[in-house]
Design a protein around this motif. Structure first.
Motif, mmCIF file in Angstrom:
data_model
loop_
_atom_site.group_PDB
_atom_site.id
_atom_site.type_symbol
_atom_site.label_atom_id
_atom_site.label_comp_id
_atom_site.label_asym_id
_atom_site.label_seq_id
_atom_site.Cartn_x
_atom_site.Cartn_y
_atom_site.Cartn_z
ATOM 1 N N TYR A 8 1.109 -1.163 0.024
ATOM 2 C CA TYR A 8 -0.162 -0.118 0.214
ATOM 3 C C TYR A 8 0.936 1.147 -0.639
ATOM 4 O O TYR A 8 1.789 1.353 0.662
ATOM 5 N N VAL A 34 -8.669 7.981 -7.915
ATOM 6 C CA VAL A 34 -9.286 7.216 -5.812
ATOM 7 C C VAL A 34 -10.689 8.403 -5.675
ATOM 8 O O VAL A 34 -10.223 9.364 -5.756
ATOM 9 N N PHE A 42 -14.694 4.670 0.172
ATOM 10 C CA PHE A 42 -13.263 5.285 -1.252
ATOM 11 C C PHE A 42 -13.350 3.860 -2.159
ATOM 12 O O PHE A 42 -13.584 3.277 -1.330
ATOM 13 N N ALA A 44 -10.774 2.820 -5.964
ATOM 14 C CA ALA A 44 -9.851 3.180 -6.763
ATOM 15 C C ALA A 44 -10.188 2.200 -8.037
ATOM 16 O O ALA A 44 -9.798 1.305 -8.066
ATOM 17 N N VAL A 100 -7.913 0.052 -1.889
ATOM 18 C CA VAL A 100 -8.449 1.156 -0.998
ATOM 19 C C VAL A 100 -8.104 0.575 0.773
ATOM 20 O O VAL A 100 -9.411 -0.158 0.970
ATOM 21 N N VAL A 107 -5.292 7.300 3.173
ATOM 22 C CA VAL A 107 -6.232 7.172 2.038
ATOM 23 C C VAL A 107 -4.372 6.658 1.303
ATOM 24 O O VAL A 107 -3.920 7.547 0.776
ATOM 25 N N VAL A 109 -3.165 3.220 -0.856
ATOM 26 C CA VAL A 109 -3.667 3.007 -2.421
ATOM 27 C C VAL A 109 -2.624 0.923 -2.899
ATOM 28 O O VAL A 109 -1.093 1.062 -2.766
#
Length: 113
Positions: A8, A34, A42, A44, A100, A107, A109
């Motif tokens: 991440y 995103v 959320f 992505a 996410v 945040v 990803v």
């Protein structure tokens, strides 16, 4: 991909994305859009519109088509499902989805997660 072992990357703070909008981030050299839907949901997907090749999906309009949460490409108005990446009008133009997660106010990803 196992989300427990996924790599991440922090892309922004929660408050950097207004509800109902998206932002673009560069994650491991890949353009990712995103989206924040509501206060704490959320998603992505790839940011590159497969029909035009332009990195613009993060600027699309977020909404619903039936029970599907989608973003409409600002160029050709194709709708991409934020949960699956499927292009509703032309499935062959579907995009990848990404994991996410939220840590504190950040945040993060993971590609392909």
């Amino acid at each position: 991909m196992n989300t427990a072992t996924a790599n991440y990357t922090a892309v922004c703070e929660i408050d950097d994305i207004l509800p109902g909008t998206g932002v673009c981030a560069l994650v491991e050299g890949r353009h990712v859009a995103v989206f924040r839907v509501g206060q704490s949901d959320f998603h992505a997907i790839d940011n590159v519109d497969p029909k035009s090749g332009a990195s613009v999906l993060s600027r699309g309009l977020v909404g619903n088509l039936g029970d599907r949460l989608v973003v409409a490409s600002p160029l050709y108005k194709n709708h991409f499902d934020l949960r699956t990446g499927e292009c509703l009008e032309m499935p062959e133009l579907s995009v990848a989805t990404h994991g996410v997660r939220i840590e504190g106010q950040r945040v993060l990803v993971a590609l392909g997660g």
